[in-house]
Each structure stands twice: as C-alpha cells, then as structure tokens.
Motif scaffolding. Structure first.
Motif, PDB file in Angstrom:
ATOM      1  N   SER A 189       0.909  -1.548  -0.330  1.00 15.80           N
ATOM      2  CA  SER A 189      -0.067   0.055   0.221  1.00 15.80           C
ATOM      3  C   SER A 189       1.081   1.687   0.146  1.00 15.80           C
ATOM      4  O   SER A 189       0.564   2.462  -0.283  1.00 15.80           O
ATOM      5  N   SER A 226      -4.959  -4.850  -2.816  1.00 16.35           N
ATOM      6  CA  SER A 226      -5.846  -3.392  -4.002  1.00 16.35           C
ATOM      7  C   SER A 226      -7.319  -4.074  -4.158  1.00 16.35           C
ATOM      8  O   SER A 226      -7.566  -5.962  -4.005  1.00 16.35           O
ATOM      9  N   GLU A 242      -9.533  -0.670  -6.979  1.00 12.96           N
ATOM     10  CA  GLU A 242      -8.633   0.253  -7.594  1.00 12.96           C
ATOM     11  C   GLU A 242      -7.214   0.068  -8.512  1.00 12.96           C
ATOM     12  O   GLU A 242      -6.883  -1.220  -7.981  1.00 12.96           O
ATOM     13  N   TYR A 250      -3.133  -3.459 -10.677  1.00 14.52           N
ATOM     14  CA  TYR A 250      -3.790  -3.776  -9.358  1.00 14.52           C
ATOM     15  C   TYR A 250      -2.305  -3.852  -8.806  1.00 14.52           C
ATOM     16  O   TYR A 250      -2.299  -5.655  -8.914  1.00 14.52           O
TER      17      TYR A 250
END
Length: 93
Positions: free
Chosen positions: A4, A61, A65, A57
């Motif tokens: 992330s 996610s 997203e 991706y």
C-alpha cells in the motif's frame, strides 16, 4: 514495506528531451499479449510504453483501485511491488 506504500508513477506524454535524457532508444524491448499477469518487481523499473493499454492492480487492492497507463506513458514501478497487470491491448515497451 507494505504494498500500500508502493506507488506506480505515470508521466503522460513526456517530452522528447526527457526521453532523450533517459536514453530510451537503448533500452531493451519487451512485449506481451492481452491477458492477466501476476508480477513482482525485485528492482525499480522505469518503462516507456510504445503501444498497448494496461490496468495494474496492486496486491491487496480492490477491483476498483487500479493504475491505468498506455502508449506514450513513462512509468516508474517501485521495487518490491506485487501486482496484477490486466493487459487489454498488446504491450510493447
């Protein structure tokens, strides 16, 4: 480092001087046909798409997203990123 925190950078239509500065004409070429590919980047990668269209991706996610890029984009993918490339138009980079 968690995925992330790893971000793909897309520079749309970089200038000729920027491409020349990076010496892209000497970079190795790579391509793939449409499909989904699971990838892990063990080193930072900078690529310039000559043709194609991709949605990326990142691991963990949601389906909504994604990062999209295509022909004419300069893309920097960070070291350690695990992701799925959903290639809708064959890629040459």
């Amino acid at each position: 480092m968690a995925d992330s925190n790893l971000r793909i950078t897309v520079e749309t239509n970089p200038s000729e001087s920027r491409l020349s500065e990076l010496n892209i004409k000497c970079w190795p070429k790579w391509g793939c046909s449409p499909g989904k590919y699971q990838l892990k980047f063990d080193a930072e990668e900078t690529c310039y798409l000559l043709k194609g269209k991709v949605k990326v991706y990142t691991k963990g996610s949601s389906e909504t997203e994604c990062v999209e890029f295509g022909a004419g984009d300069l893309v920097i993918i960070p070291k350690g990123l695990s992701c799925t490339w959903d290639v809708s138009l064959a890629v040459d980079k």
